[in-house]
Design a protein around this motif. Sequence first.
Motif, PDB file in Angstrom:
ATOM      1  N   GLU A  57       5.065   1.826  -9.180  1.00  0.00           N
ATOM      2  CA  GLU A  57       4.411   0.772  -9.964  1.00  0.00           C
ATOM      3  C   GLU A  57       4.912   0.842 -11.397  1.00  0.00           C
ATOM      4  O   GLU A  57       4.840   1.900 -12.040  1.00  0.00           O
ATOM      5  CB  GLU A  57       2.890   0.952  -9.913  1.00  0.00           C
ATOM      6  N   GLY A  68       5.956  -0.471  -3.070  1.00  0.00           N
ATOM      7  CA  GLY A  68       5.752  -0.624  -4.505  1.00  0.00           C
ATOM      8  C   GLY A  68       5.568  -2.072  -4.899  1.00  0.00           C
ATOM      9  O   GLY A  68       5.658  -2.982  -4.077  1.00  0.00           O
ATOM     10  N   ALA A  87      12.818  -2.714  -8.964  1.00  0.00           N
ATOM     11  CA  ALA A  87      11.863  -2.407  -7.903  1.00  0.00           C
ATOM     12  C   ALA A  87      12.356  -2.819  -6.528  1.00  0.00           C
ATOM     13  O   ALA A  87      12.178  -2.086  -5.548  1.00  0.00           O
ATOM     14  CB  ALA A  87      10.525  -3.087  -8.211  1.00  0.00           C
TER      15      ALA A  87
END
Length: 348
Positions: free
Chosen positions: A30, A85, A73
């Motif tokens: 995160e 995530g 990400a």
Amino acid sequence: MKIWTKAALLGAFIGAAGAAQAETTLILGEAGPNRGARAASMNWFAEKATELSGGDLNFDIQWGGALFKAGAALNGIADGVADLGTVISVYFPQEMVAYGIADLPLKNDDAWVGMRATDELMRNNAQIAQNLADKNLVYIGTFTTSAVHIGCKDTAIRSVEDIAGLKVRGVGAYGDAFKDLGANIVPMSVYDAYQGLDSGLLDCSQGYSYATAALKQHEVIDSYTLLDWGQVGALGILMNKDMFDSLSEENQKALLEAGEGMADELGRLITADNEKAIETMKEAGVEIIELPEADRAQLVEAGTKYLDAWVERANGAGLDGAALLDEYRALLAKYSAERDEKGYPWTR
């Protein structure tokens, strides 16, 4: 005194080893900090998934971009740097074009309605699931930043005509539509908007109610116009497909059920935060303005070209953009009707 036989000891050892092997710790990346409504919703998701799995699933949440920044990400999850995530679609406009439907300037300002519609589309649409699978990804659950509104200093937006000539920090297609309506868009992060408003570099800044209060922008704005237009909702949890497929069916169901519940949990939290933020602004003397319905319709119309552009991009990615947009609009209508009939889940 209890006397253990060799067979009993061996059985106990095997049972303990089996229990230990059944536990799986998933690493969740995160980019944001462990505070605020979204972080609370993510913690709720992890706890719920652990509960639903009977303790088989545990989570190691790496906050603050410890594993990867927001712009990395997608590859980080697909390549297994993390098992799952948060992915923010705007950083991956082509790869996440399907998810980007939740960022479009459609007429929906309700956080819960938007998340529920987005979640059902992403969860159940076969072509979206295949598009993600081709990238070694599985959709788990969704978030939202909530409705886009606008705060101004030494001026006020009471109608669409007031937009022309203003120096504005915009948000995605909402900022682009303001530019089409005559605003001068100033590229600036939401975290710098306070200084921009205070110094006169900005006249107005688009944003979200809870963020406006959290960043103390109510100290430097005089008016806050509720656009009741749309929101930015293309951000949520995706999972590495190889890892997902390696789990038992029961644990897969636990993840998906917990992910689905995030819309209700974040909807409850962010609705309360936004209501509290409006009260904070009122107490600070900020004028809260609601646009007339005719002006709201003009904003929706100004965003139409960006819907058309999204359909073309979706088609270019091998998706049926028009069909997806029709399905999404129908889902927005479905959950708006459910809210009107039954209220929010947390008030029933």
